[in-house]
Scaffold this active site. Sequence first.
Site, PDB file in Angstrom:
ATOM      1  N   ASN A 139       0.906  -1.039   0.137  1.00  5.58           N
ATOM      2  CA  ASN A 139       0.013   0.155  -0.211  1.00  5.58           C
ATOM      3  C   ASN A 139       0.794   1.504   0.322  1.00  5.58           C
ATOM      4  OD1 ASN A 139       0.591  -0.405   2.311  1.00  5.58           O
ATOM      5  ND2 ASN A 139      -1.331   0.192   3.352  1.00  5.58           N
ATOM      6  N   GLU A 235       4.831  -4.327  11.943  1.00  2.51           N
ATOM      7  CA  GLU A 235       3.668  -3.854  11.817  1.00  2.51           C
ATOM      8  C   GLU A 235       2.437  -4.221  10.789  1.00  2.51           C
ATOM      9  OE1 GLU A 235       5.602   0.413  11.531  1.00  2.51           O
ATOM     10  OE2 GLU A 235       5.021  -0.170   9.551  1.00  2.51           O
ATOM     11  N   CYS A 269      -2.899   0.764   7.367  1.00  2.00           N
ATOM     12  CA  CYS A 269      -3.505   0.230   8.249  1.00  2.00           C
ATOM     13  C   CYS A 269      -3.976   1.299   9.124  1.00  2.00           C
ATOM     14  CB  CYS A 269      -2.024  -0.546   8.542  1.00  2.00           C
ATOM     15  SG  CYS A 269      -1.325   1.404   8.740  1.00  2.00           S
TER      16      CYS A 269
HETATM   17  P1  NAP Z   1       0.756  -9.036   3.540  1.00  2.00           P
HETATM   18  O1  NAP Z   1       0.192 -10.138   1.722  1.00  2.00           O
HETATM   19  O2  NAP Z   1       1.383  -9.984   4.411  1.00  2.00           O
HETATM   20  O3  NAP Z   1       2.331  -9.087   2.218  1.00  2.00           O
HETATM   21  C1  NAP Z   1       3.166  -8.412   3.069  1.00  2.00           C
HETATM   22  C2  NAP Z   1       4.145  -8.748   2.466  1.00  2.00           C
HETATM   23  O4  NAP Z   1       5.326  -9.467   3.224  1.00  2.00           O
HETATM   24  C3  NAP Z   1       5.042  -8.907   0.890  1.00  2.00           C
HETATM   25  O5  NAP Z   1       6.112  -8.475   0.476  1.00  2.00           O
HETATM   26  C4  NAP Z   1       4.503 -10.413   0.360  1.00  2.00           C
HETATM   27  O6  NAP Z   1       4.889 -10.879  -0.687  1.00  2.00           O
HETATM   28  C5  NAP Z   1       5.415 -10.747   1.912  1.00  2.00           C
HETATM   29  N1  NAP Z   1       5.124 -12.500   1.986  1.00  2.00           N
HETATM   30  C6  NAP Z   1       3.588 -12.370   1.481  1.00  2.00           C
HETATM   31  N2  NAP Z   1       4.398 -13.857   2.138  1.00  2.00           N
HETATM   32  C7  NAP Z   1       5.190 -14.646   2.896  1.00  2.00           C
HETATM   33  C8  NAP Z   1       6.251 -15.239   4.537  1.00  2.00           C
HETATM   34  N3  NAP Z   1       5.780 -15.957   4.047  1.00  2.00           N
HETATM   35  N4  NAP Z   1       7.171 -14.722   4.106  1.00  2.00           N
HETATM   36  C9  NAP Z   1       7.441 -13.607   4.306  1.00  2.00           C
HETATM   37  N5  NAP Z   1       7.435 -12.489   3.287  1.00  2.00           N
HETATM   38  C10 NAP Z   1       5.706 -12.881   2.783  1.00  2.00           C
HETATM   39  O7  NAP Z   1      -0.092  -7.970   2.971  1.00  2.00           O
HETATM   40  P2  NAP Z   1      -0.465  -6.173   2.503  1.00  2.00           P
HETATM   41  O8  NAP Z   1      -1.247  -7.484   1.403  1.00  2.00           O
HETATM   42  O9  NAP Z   1       0.544  -5.845   0.880  1.00  2.00           O
HETATM   43  O10 NAP Z   1      -0.464  -5.590   3.602  1.00  2.00           O
HETATM   44  C11 NAP Z   1      -2.214  -5.389   3.500  1.00  2.00           C
HETATM   45  C12 NAP Z   1      -1.297  -5.465   5.025  1.00  2.00           C
HETATM   46  O11 NAP Z   1      -0.529  -4.891   5.463  1.00  2.00           O
HETATM   47  C13 NAP Z   1      -2.824  -4.991   5.928  1.00  2.00           C
HETATM   48  O12 NAP Z   1      -3.206  -6.127   6.948  1.00  2.00           O
HETATM   49  C14 NAP Z   1      -2.203  -3.473   6.907  1.00  2.00           C
HETATM   50  O13 NAP Z   1      -3.131  -3.777   8.531  1.00  2.00           O
HETATM   51  C15 NAP Z   1      -0.997  -4.460   6.988  1.00  2.00           C
HETATM   52  N6  NAP Z   1       0.209  -2.771   6.759  1.00  2.00           N
HETATM   53  C16 NAP Z   1       0.578  -2.378   8.302  1.00  2.00           C
HETATM   54  C17 NAP Z   1       0.972  -1.145   8.281  1.00  2.00           C
HETATM   55  C18 NAP Z   1       1.091  -0.140   9.834  1.00  2.00           C
HETATM   56  O14 NAP Z   1       2.578   0.134   9.816  1.00  2.00           O
HETATM   57  N7  NAP Z   1       0.740  -1.258  10.920  1.00  2.00           N
HETATM   58  C19 NAP Z   1       0.865  -0.073   7.359  1.00  2.00           C
HETATM   59  C20 NAP Z   1       0.283  -0.491   5.514  1.00  2.00           C
HETATM   60  C21 NAP Z   1      -0.400  -2.100   6.098  1.00  2.00           C
HETATM   61  P3  NAP Z   1       4.332 -10.759  -2.536  1.00  2.00           P
HETATM   62  O15 NAP Z   1       4.292  -9.433  -2.220  1.00  2.00           O
HETATM   63  O16 NAP Z   1       4.960 -11.672  -2.999  1.00  2.00           O
HETATM   64  O17 NAP Z   1       3.030 -11.952  -0.941  1.00  2.00           O
END
Ligand code: NAP
Length: 459
Positions: A139, A235, A269
Amino acid sequence: MKNEKKVYSVSGNEVFGSLPLMSQEEVGDKIHQASAAQGSWGSTEVYKRAEILHEWAEQLVKKQDQIGEVISKEVGKNLASAVKEVVRTADLIRYTAEEGCRIHGELLKGDSSKGGSSNKMAMVEQEPLGVVLAISPFNYPVNLAASKIAPALISGNAVVFKPASQGALSGKLMIEALLETDLPSDTIQFVSGKGSEIGDFLVTHPNIDMITFTGSTETGQAISQKAKMIPVVLELGGKDPAIVLEDADLDLAAEHIVSGAYSYSGQRCTAIKRVLASDTIAHDLSEKIKQKVENLSVGTPEDNATVTPLINNEAADFVQDLIDDALSKGAELVTGNRREDHLVYPTLLDHVNSDMKVAWEEPFGPVLPIIRINETEDFVSLSNQSQYGLQASIFTKDVQKARDIATKLDVGSVQMNAKTERGPDHFPFIGAKNSGLGSQGIRRSIESMTRDKLFILNL
Ligand code: NAP
């Protein structure tokens, strides 16, 4: 490179780039290169490391339109916000460079604790951890990557950076800008490929010394279970409530709630993801929110619309399911519930109750539930029943009441009379419960990427 993945734009669905799908062997080579480069980078003077970060920030400002355009296409964010993300990132990098120069360690005298001695003196310095693995979400593909890479570099670590697959092209451009500085090139390693395929290999690799991750709670929890004997900062997701008390300025509350809940289609988030409203004012508040929601621009990122197509069709299906579930259980549709492919129109639901999934799940889309409440204690208990604990907003004119509620909320930060949001970037940023582990924010991030090293003088 053997395998490549085509990258499609979120709104036009046209191919506009491709990304290497690296094998484990290729990823392993990158980690080794980072590891080999770290020693000399770690002993480079801090002011020189800071100069390089300043150069990086300048490069990003120069390339703001080019990188902004790629962010906009790749993650479906409106162009103005995408360019703003690049400029904000340059500011964050500059501040990080300066903050890194202010890490001085400390000198401890030995006679302050019983049994100690005035003949002992400890010089405490901060050492880099080694190779930091930075994994970022889709995002904010530039900002949430640089907020990991810059503190890691200023404190003398090498970095292996794995961006989200949808978001990696802008991440790559950002790294190319970094490589145009005097940074020794092996110090930063860009790896790409599906997280589900190379993620485990990365997080369990013996040459990774620290992991900093932003993304979903599910992935974050899996990472924290697999990483062994290394620090992990996470995070994760959120379900930030806007708590609106009966004495609140409802116009102010409505303005912040709408901007907090629907900007970038709720894919933040810290988006406001539920409204807990005193039932004496809930009707008026709902009306005010409705008017503003119906004035939101809905369309494409190129048109600078506020609500744009979600990152993919599955994300839109998930949001639609939350809306359908709530409506089937008696929620009132105030506005919205319209969809074109993965463009979900901003949707407001009233009279939501605890039996509905939308009361608890993180939608990561433009749907906002209003839950009506009549007792102060219920605000606290309903807020705290969530598995998440990122932020909360309280709208009231009574500072004492806000403070009383804030102290009971299980969240990292509480905002009074403003929407939940990240920043300013030097503020600590914390997720309690399933929203995170450790603390970020520029100073805290630097600290999380170093360890104390003592030299003890025995006089
Ligand atoms: P995501 O699906 O968990 O992916 C995040 C990252 O993790 C991507 O680079 C993804 O790569 C990678 N990943 C996926 N499976 C993995 C594994 N088994 N081992 C290591 N890395 C892996 O999250 P998203 O859909 O990109 O982001 C949305 C989420 O992020 C929401 O829940 C949001 O609340 C949270 N978020 C939190 C914050 C905060 O500061 N608290 C800020 C922004 C977003 P791929 O894309 O290649 O799968």
